[in-house]
Design an enzyme around this catalytic site. Structure first.
Site, PDB file in Angstrom:
ATOM      1  N   CYS B 176       0.857  -1.193   0.000  1.00 27.23           N
ATOM      2  CA  CYS B 176       0.000   0.000   0.000  1.00 27.23           C
ATOM      3  C   CYS B 176       0.893   1.244   0.000  1.00 27.23           C
ATOM      4  O   CYS B 176       0.606   2.256  -0.645  1.00 27.23           O
ATOM      5  CB  CYS B 176      -0.890   0.055   1.244  1.00 27.23           C
ATOM      6  N   HIS B 180       1.088   5.236  -1.361  1.00 28.89           N
ATOM      7  CA  HIS B 180       0.373   6.079  -0.397  1.00 28.89           C
ATOM      8  C   HIS B 180       1.192   6.477   0.820  1.00 28.89           C
ATOM      9  O   HIS B 180       0.638   6.606   1.908  1.00 28.89           O
ATOM     10  CB  HIS B 180      -0.907   5.377   0.058  1.00 28.89           C
ATOM     11  N   ARG B 224     -12.758  -0.769  -2.150  1.00 30.20           N
ATOM     12  CA  ARG B 224     -11.569   0.061  -2.390  1.00 30.20           C
ATOM     13  C   ARG B 224     -10.288  -0.720  -2.099  1.00 30.20           C
ATOM     14  O   ARG B 224      -9.353  -0.738  -2.884  1.00 30.20           O
ATOM     15  CB  ARG B 224     -11.662   1.331  -1.541  1.00 30.20           C
ATOM     16  N   CYS B 228      -7.311  -2.129  -4.605  1.00 30.68           N
ATOM     17  CA  CYS B 228      -5.904  -1.761  -4.415  1.00 30.68           C
ATOM     18  C   CYS B 228      -5.041  -3.017  -4.465  1.00 30.68           C
ATOM     19  O   CYS B 228      -4.008  -3.044  -5.142  1.00 30.68           O
ATOM     20  CB  CYS B 228      -5.698  -1.062  -3.070  1.00 30.68           C
TER      21      CYS B 228
END
Lengths: 210, 267
Positions: B176, B180, B224, B228
């Site tokens: 992730c 991010h 979501r 991802c």
């Protein structure tokens, strides 16, 4: 009580261990066998994406930290050395292919997702993270701009070809914990595709160098 | 619908004009996003969700008004701003979707298989979760996020979620954090929230669920993070799985202090 670490100074001292103490910026603790069991139970195999994708290699284990955590120099050196040993240069000695094919690869985002057909060639998706040619304005910024990559480095010298090919093949051979996928090492791109992307970066006629 | 066609035309115009300088393009995209805020089809999902919540359904013919989302049976107002949380009746940490699944099984008598047949909708194959989540989250709009780690199991979920956030794996080595964990980064022209900083976590978390114009669907937070992981080249994240809840706990807690602001509308 957990205090969120964004409230802390951005400077991170490598080697600090959390141990439940969130008041110090920290490395993330490695996943335990129990964590991994929970993770594996939380995913299901679909298409080409099997559960073994959660089995980390050395670099993945050592690089699962916030970018602000500095990896100790000897660990970085080990990651780079071990990844350098994986790079296979083409047997025919030719490292540059066709920049036009390279541009198509740089634009394509598919490959290796459970929603992708494994029979379809993967793309490199370079534009997702890098600026390359001037005429493509839809580019990402996770990686540095590669506009004029070859022009700024004295053109396609044998050394630059070797560097560019190797960097695409296995980025972590040059920069431990790099965000960039190891396209050759992990069989994302074929040898010919890596040659084509190398040409995109270095060929004087490539739009990257215009 | 007319508005949506107009938006599509505008979007087409933006991307067709390759000669524009990039700043102009980014300005146009900002304008497009502002226009999207004027009228959100999520209202259709919210209306269906409210009906679903109140209908007597399942083998036991019970309505979800008997379901406790954490603030007492049937209390919906503000519930989402405190989720995920520990539920003593299940002895588990649950997010909204896994709690709804729990209530469908234990209260309404659905089998787990029946209750998870369509977790994400597609065209005429609609998902009850997306409708229920649209309505339930709309009842937290403006409520300040207040997720608590006081229970040991929430603390453990947060820590597992944090590890999962930074966990690199798969053929692309992505986590992730690859996308991010830094400010002012983009994929192509898409801005990426830095979810490791309070501001980014608040912006990212409080604007889901969202109506996705490009898909014509309302998507929940479970969708979501599933999507991802698909792009990370991981396997398929199981709906309501322990890891999905842990990651949601990590991100929701990081968003504490911000006013919840969804269902939103996104490209």
């Amino acid at each position: 009580m957990k205090t969120a670490h964004w409230a802390l100074p951005a400077v991170v001292i490598a080697g600090l261990v959390a141990a439940g103490c969130a008041t110090a910026p920290r490395e993330i603790q490695p996943v335990t066998a129990n964590d991994l069991a929970i993770m594996k139970a939380s995913f299901q195999e679909k298409g080409q994406a099997k559960l073994d994708r959660l089995d980390q290699d050395e670099a993945q284990k050592l690089c699962s930290h916030p970018p602000s955590v500095r990896i100790p120099a000897e660990v970085s050196a080990r990651i780079e050395k071990n990844n350098m040993a994986t790079i296979k240069y083409p047997a025919d000695g030719k490292l540059m292919g066709d920049w036009k094919a390279g541009e198509v690869i740089a634009q394509r985002g598919v490959g290796k997702q459970f929603s992708d057909d494994p029979k379809t060639p993967s793309g490199g998706n370079c534009y997702a993270c890098h600026q390359l040619s001037k005429n493509e304005i839809s580019f990402g910024t996770i990686g540095p701009s590669l506009y004029n990559f070859g022009k700024l480095r004295g053109g396609p010298t044998p050394e630059m070809q070797r560097y560019a090919y190797g960097r695409i093949y296995n980025s972590q051979a040059f920069s431990a914990c790099s965000n960039m996928p190891r396209f050759g090492h992990n069989d994302i791109l074929t040898e010919q595709q890596i040659k084509d992307v190398t040409a995109l970066l270095l060929d004087p006629n490539s739009p990257v160098n215009q | 619908m007319t508005r949506l066609i107009g938006i599509a035309a505008l979007l087409g115009a933006i991307f067709a004009s390759g000669a524009h300088a990039q700043n102009t393009t980014l300005d146009e995209i900002a304008r497009y996003r502002a226009q999207l805020q004027d009228g959100n089809p999520a209202e259709l999902w919210e209306a269906r969700g409210e009906d679903l919540w109140k209908q007597k359904r399942g083998p036991k013919q019970v309505s979800l008004e008997q379901c406790d989302l954490g603030k007492g049976r049937g209390v919906v107002k503000g519930a989402y701003a405190e989720l995920p949380r520990y539920f003593s009746d299940a002895d588990k940490v649950m997010d909204l979707e896994s709690r709804l699944l729990h209530c469908m099984v234990t209260l309404q008598g659905f089998s787990r298989a029946d209750a998870t047949k369509r977790v994400f909708g597609s065209g005429s194959s609609r998902s009850d979760y997306e409708a229920l989540a649209a309505w339930i989250t709309s009842e937290s709009r403006g409520v300040v996020m207040k997720v608590s780690l006081n229970h040991q199991k929430m603390q453990e979920a947060y820590e597992l979620g944090e590890k999962a956030f930074y966990f690199r794996g798969g053929p692309h080595d992505f986590s992730c954090a690859t996308c991010h964990s830094e400010d002012n980064k983009r994929i192509r022209l898409q801005d990426l929230p830095n979810l490791t900083q309070k501001k980014g976590a608040q912006l990212g978390y409080t604007t889901w669920p969202a109506y996705r114009v490009s898909q014509g669907e309302l998507r929940t937070f479970q969708w979501r993070i599933n999507d991802c992981f698909r792009q990370q080249r991981f396997p398929d994240l199981v709906f309501g799985s322990e890891l999905s809840i842990a990651l949601t706990a990590f991100l929701a807690y990081n968003a504490n202090g911000a006013a919840f602001n969804a269902p939103a509308i996104k490209r």
